[in-house]
Scaffold this active site. Structure first.
Site, PDB file in Angstrom:
ATOM      1  N   LYS A  76      -1.274  -9.474   2.811  1.00 38.98           N
ATOM      2  CA  LYS A  76      -0.539  -9.029   3.991  1.00 38.98           C
ATOM      3  C   LYS A  76      -1.391  -8.033   4.764  1.00 38.98           C
ATOM      4  O   LYS A  76      -2.065  -7.191   4.156  1.00 38.98           O
ATOM      5  CB  LYS A  76       0.790  -8.367   3.612  1.00 38.98           C
ATOM      6  CG  LYS A  76       1.608  -7.900   4.837  1.00 38.98           C
ATOM      7  CD  LYS A  76       2.987  -7.429   4.464  1.00 38.98           C
ATOM      8  CE  LYS A  76       3.000  -6.054   3.841  1.00 38.98           C
ATOM      9  NZ  LYS A  76       2.527  -4.987   4.774  1.00 38.98           N
ATOM     10  N   ASP A 100       0.826  -1.205   0.000  1.00 35.63           N
ATOM     11  CA  ASP A 100       0.000   0.000   0.000  1.00 35.63           C
ATOM     12  C   ASP A 100       0.862   1.259   0.000  1.00 35.63           C
ATOM     13  O   ASP A 100       0.343   2.376  -0.136  1.00 35.63           O
ATOM     14  CB  ASP A 100      -0.995   0.002   1.160  1.00 35.63           C
ATOM     15  CG  ASP A 100      -0.330  -0.089   2.523  1.00 35.63           C
ATOM     16  OD1 ASP A 100       0.905  -0.188   2.597  1.00 35.63           O
ATOM     17  OD2 ASP A 100      -1.066  -0.065   3.541  1.00 35.63           O
ATOM     18  N   SER A 101       2.176   1.084   0.082  1.00 36.94           N
ATOM     19  CA  SER A 101       3.103   2.200  -0.129  1.00 36.94           C
ATOM     20  C   SER A 101       2.929   2.804  -1.511  1.00 36.94           C
ATOM     21  O   SER A 101       3.409   3.916  -1.780  1.00 36.94           O
ATOM     22  CB  SER A 101       4.550   1.736   0.061  1.00 36.94           C
ATOM     23  OG  SER A 101       4.809   0.560  -0.687  1.00 36.94           O
ATOM     24  N   GLU A 103       9.396  -4.444  10.500  1.00 39.40           N
ATOM     25  CA  GLU A 103       9.805  -3.152   9.938  1.00 39.40           C
ATOM     26  C   GLU A 103      10.338  -2.200  10.995  1.00 39.40           C
ATOM     27  O   GLU A 103       9.723  -2.003  12.045  1.00 39.40           O
ATOM     28  CB  GLU A 103       8.629  -2.482   9.211  1.00 39.40           C
ATOM     29  CG  GLU A 103       9.020  -1.126   8.613  1.00 39.40           C
ATOM     30  CD  GLU A 103       8.001  -0.549   7.656  1.00 39.40           C
ATOM     31  OE1 GLU A 103       8.236   0.575   7.165  1.00 39.40           O
ATOM     32  OE2 GLU A 103       6.972  -1.212   7.399  1.00 39.40           O
ATOM     33  N   GLU A 137      -1.384  -5.587   8.582  1.00 39.29           N
ATOM     34  CA  GLU A 137      -0.567  -5.031   9.656  1.00 39.29           C
ATOM     35  C   GLU A 137      -1.173  -5.330  11.014  1.00 39.29           C
ATOM     36  O   GLU A 137      -2.390  -5.421  11.162  1.00 39.29           O
ATOM     37  CB  GLU A 137      -0.416  -3.516   9.476  1.00 39.29           C
ATOM     38  CG  GLU A 137       0.332  -3.119   8.221  1.00 39.29           C
ATOM     39  CD  GLU A 137       0.525  -1.618   8.103  1.00 39.29           C
ATOM     40  OE1 GLU A 137       0.218  -0.887   9.076  1.00 39.29           O
ATOM     41  OE2 GLU A 137       0.978  -1.163   7.039  1.00 39.29           O
ATOM     42  N   ASP A 188      -1.101  -6.151  -0.243  1.00 34.97           N
ATOM     43  CA  ASP A 188      -1.452  -5.528   1.032  1.00 34.97           C
ATOM     44  C   ASP A 188      -2.954  -5.315   1.151  1.00 34.97           C
ATOM     45  O   ASP A 188      -3.614  -4.893   0.190  1.00 34.97           O
ATOM     46  CB  ASP A 188      -0.784  -4.154   1.151  1.00 34.97           C
ATOM     47  CG  ASP A 188       0.485  -4.195   1.980  1.00 34.97           C
ATOM     48  OD1 ASP A 188       0.718  -5.182   2.687  1.00 34.97           O
ATOM     49  OD2 ASP A 188       1.247  -3.211   1.922  1.00 34.97           O
TER      50      ASP A 188
END
Length: 290
Positions: free
Chosen positions: A118, A49-50, A187, A120, A88
């Site tokens: 993925k 999602d970056s 991270e 978080e 993501d």
């Protein structure tokens, strides 16, 4: 059978099996051309999602939508053949409940063809990860600095630099492993803690700003190529493509303004059938017929 059909994609199970073995290599990818270039070098490609910041110019990953992730996921799947593609789950698409997470993760997998998602979060996501895995969705976890929580964290800050934070971060790693995640991104975590996590959990750790002791590494492709104009502490520039792009665009602009481009080699001729040759308007050149 085509050569493309013979290529077997890496699976989440393959990555899971690399714990303590050959280092896992991964990069982000957001487009088909970049995915094609990175594919043969990487074990998995992350449609992160970056992309909200790297591709769309957003200030954080928070505004990224499920539709954006699906669109870019489809592009990366088309551009790659071998690497596992992980997509993501964006902010707001999975936190409400395991049921919400399943509906949206299933949609991502159905509409992109990716091999895993993925999400978080550590201990707070244990129930959700278990719910997804039990229903056939491979999950890569993400702990430490979680960019979607930037507004709670007060910025993009490294985690675990104070040893008092270590038990909670370790508990996150153990929780996602217990829930069935096939790997976990660690991270911006202090190096000794990242190494300790890697030694304790049974799944591969994928470091980004963590430790060389992790089972694998990931970077934002555009960062390591020097395309984003920013170099976080944990990024090494393996190329500086921005300089090359700037020069190429500058050369193009200069030639256009001087009317040197396009030249005879870059325009289409008119066929003169009567004289059996090609005529380029405004030129005395006579070319053989096509």
């Amino acid at each position: 059978m085509s050569s493309q059909a013979q290529i077997k994609r890496v699976t989440a199970l393959d990555i899971r099996g690399r714990k303590g073995g050959e280092t896992v290599v991964s990069l982000t990818a957001y487009t088909a051309p970049m995915a094609a270039l990175a594919d043969r070098h990487c074990d998995f490609l992350l449609v992160g999602d970056s992309l909200g910041m790297v591709v769309h110019g957003l200030d954080s990953t928070v505004p990224v939508t499920l539709e954006m992730m699906i669109l870019h996921g489809q592009a990366v799947m088309r551009g790659s053949q071998r690497a596992l593609v992980v997509v993501d789950m964006p902010f707001g698409s999975y936190e409400e409940s395991p049921q919400q997470a399943f509906r949206n993760a299933a949609r991502v997998m159905q509409e992109t063809g990716c091999g895993a998602v993925k999400l978080e979060g550590g201990a707070r996501m244990e129930e959700t990860i278990r719910f997804l895995v039990e229903r056939g969705i491979p999950v890569m976890a993400h702990i430490g600095l979680t960019p979607q929580a930037v507004n709670v964290l007060g910025g993009f800050k490294a985690q675990g630099r104070d040893r008092a934070e270590w038990p909670a971060i370790m508990a996150d790693a153990e929780a996602v492993t217990r829930a069935g995640a096939f790997s976990v991104v660690v991270e911006a975590v202090a190096e000794p803690l990242a190494a300790e996590i890697t030694g304790k959990v049974a799944v591969p750790t994928i470091g980004i700003g963590a430790s060389a002791a992790c089972d694998g590494q990931i970077l934002v492709l555009d960062d390591m190529l020097g395309l984003t104009g920013r170099v976080p502490k944990f990024v090494k520039l393996f190329g500086n493509l921005a300089e090359g792009v700037d020069k190429a665009v500058g050369d193009y602009a200069a030639e256009v303004r001087a009317r040197r481009f396009p030249g005879p080699a870059h325009v289409y001729a008119v066929k003169d059938k009567a004289r059996n040759h090609l005529v380029i308007p405004g030129s005395s050149l006579r070319l053989a017929p096509e």
